[in-house]
Design an enzyme around this catalytic site. Sequence first.
Site, PDB file in Angstrom:
ATOM      1  N   LYS A  22      37.951  51.742  44.800  1.00 36.96           N
ATOM      2  CA  LYS A  22      38.799  51.333  43.921  1.00 36.96           C
ATOM      3  C   LYS A  22      36.805  50.229  43.025  1.00 36.96           C
ATOM      4  O   LYS A  22      36.981  50.725  42.231  1.00 36.96           O
ATOM      5  CB  LYS A  22      39.430  50.660  44.247  1.00 36.96           C
ATOM      6  N   ASN A  23      36.692  49.257  44.426  1.00 34.17           N
ATOM      7  CA  ASN A  23      35.903  48.658  43.913  1.00 34.17           C
ATOM      8  C   ASN A  23      34.726  48.762  43.556  1.00 34.17           C
ATOM      9  O   ASN A  23      33.534  47.749  43.771  1.00 34.17           O
ATOM     10  CB  ASN A  23      36.326  47.389  44.879  1.00 34.17           C
ATOM     11  N   ARG A  92      39.799  43.399  35.635  1.00 33.40           N
ATOM     12  CA  ARG A  92      38.428  42.628  35.622  1.00 33.40           C
ATOM     13  C   ARG A  92      37.458  43.402  35.470  1.00 33.40           C
ATOM     14  O   ARG A  92      36.452  42.676  35.437  1.00 33.40           O
ATOM     15  CB  ARG A  92      38.808  42.336  37.196  1.00 33.40           C
ATOM     16  N   CYS A 116      44.902  41.230  38.330  1.00 32.29           N
ATOM     17  CA  CYS A 116      45.215  40.676  38.529  1.00 32.29           C
ATOM     18  C   CYS A 116      45.485  39.366  39.168  1.00 32.29           C
ATOM     19  O   CYS A 116      44.649  38.299  38.918  1.00 32.29           O
ATOM     20  CB  CYS A 116      45.528  40.786  40.442  1.00 32.29           C
ATOM     21  N   ARG A 121      40.162  32.707  38.825  1.00 35.00           N
ATOM     22  CA  ARG A 121      39.660  33.663  38.962  1.00 35.00           C
ATOM     23  C   ARG A 121      38.352  33.479  37.292  1.00 35.00           C
ATOM     24  O   ARG A 121      37.910  34.059  36.671  1.00 35.00           O
ATOM     25  CB  ARG A 121      39.668  35.214  38.535  1.00 35.00           C
ATOM     26  N   PRO A 122      37.421  32.132  37.687  1.00 36.55           N
ATOM     27  CA  PRO A 122      36.889  31.806  36.284  1.00 36.55           C
ATOM     28  C   PRO A 122      35.137  33.381  35.889  1.00 36.55           C
ATOM     29  O   PRO A 122      35.178  33.492  37.775  1.00 36.55           O
ATOM     30  CB  PRO A 122      36.538  30.632  36.723  1.00 36.55           C
ATOM     31  N   ILE A 123      34.921  32.913  35.965  1.00 36.22           N
ATOM     32  CA  ILE A 123      33.531  33.994  35.327  1.00 36.22           C
ATOM     33  C   ILE A 123      32.120  33.255  35.734  1.00 36.22           C
ATOM     34  O   ILE A 123      30.525  33.379  34.724  1.00 36.22           O
ATOM     35  CB  ILE A 123      33.607  35.038  34.466  1.00 36.22           C
ATOM     36  N   ASP A 124      32.473  32.147  35.748  1.00 31.24           N
ATOM     37  CA  ASP A 124      31.058  30.804  35.439  1.00 31.24           C
ATOM     38  C   ASP A 124      29.798  31.412  36.597  1.00 31.24           C
ATOM     39  O   ASP A 124      28.400  30.756  35.741  1.00 31.24           O
ATOM     40  CB  ASP A 124      31.641  29.723  36.335  1.00 31.24           C
ATOM     41  N   ASP A 304      42.205  41.160  50.491  1.00 32.16           N
ATOM     42  CA  ASP A 304      43.100  42.516  49.631  1.00 32.16           C
ATOM     43  C   ASP A 304      44.025  42.452  50.134  1.00 32.16           C
ATOM     44  O   ASP A 304      44.796  43.512  50.766  1.00 32.16           O
ATOM     45  CB  ASP A 304      42.085  43.392  49.028  1.00 32.16           C
ATOM     46  N   ARG A 396      47.374  50.855  39.851  1.00 33.30           N
ATOM     47  CA  ARG A 396      46.253  50.656  39.549  1.00 33.30           C
ATOM     48  C   ARG A 396      44.634  51.357  40.858  1.00 33.30           C
ATOM     49  O   ARG A 396      43.870  51.429  40.417  1.00 33.30           O
ATOM     50  CB  ARG A 396      45.935  48.857  39.096  1.00 33.30           C
TER      51      ARG A 396
HETATM   52  N1  EPU Z   1      35.062  32.665  41.817  1.00 32.06           N
HETATM   53  C1  EPU Z   1      34.495  31.582  40.948  1.00 32.06           C
HETATM   54  N2  EPU Z   1      33.713  32.194  40.068  1.00 32.06           N
HETATM   55  C2  EPU Z   1      32.485  33.017  39.907  1.00 32.06           C
HETATM   56  C3  EPU Z   1      33.449  33.606  40.394  1.00 32.06           C
HETATM   57  C4  EPU Z   1      34.631  33.862  41.429  1.00 32.06           C
HETATM   58  O1  EPU Z   1      34.953  29.888  41.091  1.00 32.06           O
HETATM   59  O2  EPU Z   1      32.248  32.760  38.641  1.00 32.06           O
HETATM   60  C5  EPU Z   1      36.248  32.472  43.255  1.00 32.06           C
HETATM   61  C6  EPU Z   1      36.763  33.040  42.843  1.00 32.06           C
HETATM   62  O3  EPU Z   1      38.353  32.722  41.435  1.00 32.06           O
HETATM   63  C7  EPU Z   1      37.807  33.508  43.798  1.00 32.06           C
HETATM   64  C8  EPU Z   1      36.737  33.459  44.626  1.00 32.06           C
HETATM   65  O4  EPU Z   1      35.281  32.477  44.074  1.00 32.06           O
HETATM   66  O5  EPU Z   1      38.315  32.491  44.465  1.00 32.06           O
HETATM   67  C9  EPU Z   1      36.065  34.648  44.830  1.00 32.06           C
HETATM   68  O6  EPU Z   1      35.443  35.313  43.863  1.00 32.06           O
HETATM   69  P1  EPU Z   1      34.519  37.170  43.491  1.00 32.06           P
HETATM   70  O7  EPU Z   1      34.573  37.368  42.382  1.00 32.06           O
HETATM   71  O8  EPU Z   1      34.617  37.972  44.487  1.00 32.06           O
HETATM   72  O9  EPU Z   1      36.055  38.413  43.649  1.00 32.06           O
HETATM   73  P2  EPU Z   1      36.151  39.448  42.045  1.00 32.06           P
HETATM   74  O10 EPU Z   1      34.770  39.812  42.337  1.00 32.06           O
HETATM   75  O11 EPU Z   1      37.296  39.101  41.003  1.00 32.06           O
HETATM   76  C10 EPU Z   1      36.993  41.490  44.038  1.00 32.06           C
HETATM   77  C11 EPU Z   1      37.896  42.418  44.062  1.00 32.06           C
HETATM   78  C12 EPU Z   1      38.988  41.942  44.018  1.00 32.06           C
HETATM   79  C13 EPU Z   1      38.675  40.736  45.475  1.00 32.06           C
HETATM   80  C14 EPU Z   1      37.494  40.033  45.623  1.00 32.06           C
HETATM   81  C15 EPU Z   1      36.996  39.259  46.698  1.00 32.06           C
HETATM   82  C16 EPU Z   1      36.762  44.039  42.366  1.00 32.06           C
HETATM   83  C17 EPU Z   1      37.279  44.455  40.708  1.00 32.06           C
HETATM   84  N3  EPU Z   1      37.421  42.808  42.494  1.00 32.06           N
HETATM   85  O12 EPU Z   1      36.524  40.295  42.583  1.00 32.06           O
HETATM   86  O13 EPU Z   1      39.776  42.535  44.606  1.00 32.06           O
HETATM   87  O14 EPU Z   1      39.682  40.524  46.251  1.00 32.06           O
HETATM   88  O15 EPU Z   1      36.086  40.523  44.872  1.00 32.06           O
HETATM   89  O16 EPU Z   1      36.495  40.798  48.175  1.00 32.06           O
HETATM   90  O17 EPU Z   1      35.947  44.567  42.968  1.00 32.06           O
HETATM   91  C18 EPU Z   1      42.187  43.649  44.806  1.00 32.06           C
HETATM   92  O18 EPU Z   1      41.266  44.881  44.684  1.00 32.06           O
HETATM   93  O19 EPU Z   1      43.192  43.823  44.848  1.00 32.06           O
HETATM   94  C19 EPU Z   1      41.127  42.987  44.142  1.00 32.06           C
HETATM   95  C20 EPU Z   1      41.671  41.823  43.617  1.00 32.06           C
END
Ligand code: EPU
Length: 417
Positions: A22-23, A92, A116, A121-124, A304, A396
């Site tokens: 999926k990811n 996401r 989820c 989950r900020p995007i900064d 995960d 999902r």
């Molecule tokens: N974070 C920030 N700022 C950012 C980005 C991330 O503070 O700009 C923090 C997040 O809040 C979190 C940590 O950094 O605490 C890691 O977040 P990451 O960005 O790595 O996660 P993601 O890209 O949003 C993907 C997967 C998630 C999986 C994580 C970690 C996708 C679509 N989602 O999320 O998958 O848990 O990486 O491996 O690829 C799932 O499949 O159930 C799922 C949640």
Amino acid sequence: MKKLKIQGQNELTGTIKISGAKNSAVALIPAAILCDETATIFNIPNISDIDALNEILEYLNAKVTRNNEQIIIDSSNIINKEIPESISKKLRASYYFMSALLGKYKKVEMYFPGGCSIGARPIDQTLKGFKTLGAKVVEEGNKYTITAEKLIGDYVYLDMPSVGATINTILVAVKAEGTTIIENAAKEPEIVNVATFLNNMGAKITGAGTSQIKIEGVKKLHSCMHEVIPDRIEAGTYVIAGALLGNKLKIDNIIPEHIESLTSKLEEIGVDMEIGVDYIIITKPPEYKKASIKTLGYPGFPTDLQQPITTLLTQCSGISEIEETIYENRFQNVKYLNKMGANIKIYDDTAIVNGPTELKGTEVTATDLRAGACLVLAGLIAKGETTIENVDHILRGYENLIQKLTNVGAKIELIEI
Ligand code: EPU
């Protein structure tokens, strides 16, 4: 309303074939629009997150042809327009369109992504990547308007190794002028899969899978074919099912190295496994030893699989510990495991599991995708009948969950009320 009904305590035997990740797929699909020709991707899982991305592609006027596990995306006539919040909030990964459209057209208008509810989950870090390469970001509430006169490669240091920020920075840098270096990049296999796909299209990316990724910008990307890697989280979930109920249960079509953090933990717990080149065969042991788990970025123990393995820890003798270091709100499954008879207490980011405890079927709710997977596993081992609400969260991310489990002996069905 859909619910899952599970009659527990049935042995699992036979083979479960793992689908595409999926990811990985959810990043490959938006990445495909960076080329002006067709991209063909194989091993796409049939899950609702993919449907949501296709909806965005079609909204943008891309031509999408889907044939079972194959998808052909023709991006030659894309219209770059604002993506409505009603679609972007479905998942996401919608924000991979932010970087792909910005990288291709130097302009994108869209909203904060969904996903989820397991933490803030900020995007900064994604926005930091965009800004470092020269983009201007205007935020109005949930809406982002991002523009760039020029995108110029630069040095991007990520404050934490974020999967999303690493992929977004790659997508925006691929066609930028000059060289971008991402330092403290995430190392997940899905990132390697995306980089390989882009390189197949003519991009120049090196170092994916390490903490430093180098992207030399190119002017044009061309048509290509690519395959999604097997889903390591789906694989891990079924390997845990095998540890709980398996009688030579074979989890097939996997890359065992991708779940080494899980299999080494299962060995500590006392689970018997035969690990082959692309499969694992698991049989339930007579008893389980306690274990401590700390979630980390790859190659550490994946967040995960934290919720799914909690079900196994309820069956281990003694006190097991789980430390969740990635998300602030990923213990919502615990309330329901306790309702089923588990003895778990939460202290900040740590859950203490006192086992073994017998689980009994009851009514529970999937608060998020992996919490749902945890409760499916709990239902499979529980005495009597378990009913799980909010099933859409589970569907999902797990292709044909009911069929795959039924084929190996589980009693599980989807009911509509
Ligand atoms: N974070 C920030 N700022 C950012 C980005 C991330 O503070 O700009 C923090 C997040 O809040 C979190 C940590 O950094 O605490 C890691 O977040 P990451 O960005 O790595 O996660 P993601 O890209 O949003 C993907 C997967 C998630 C999986 C994580 C970690 C996708 C679509 N989602 O999320 O998958 O848990 O990486 O491996 O690829 C799932 O499949 O159930 C799922 C949640």
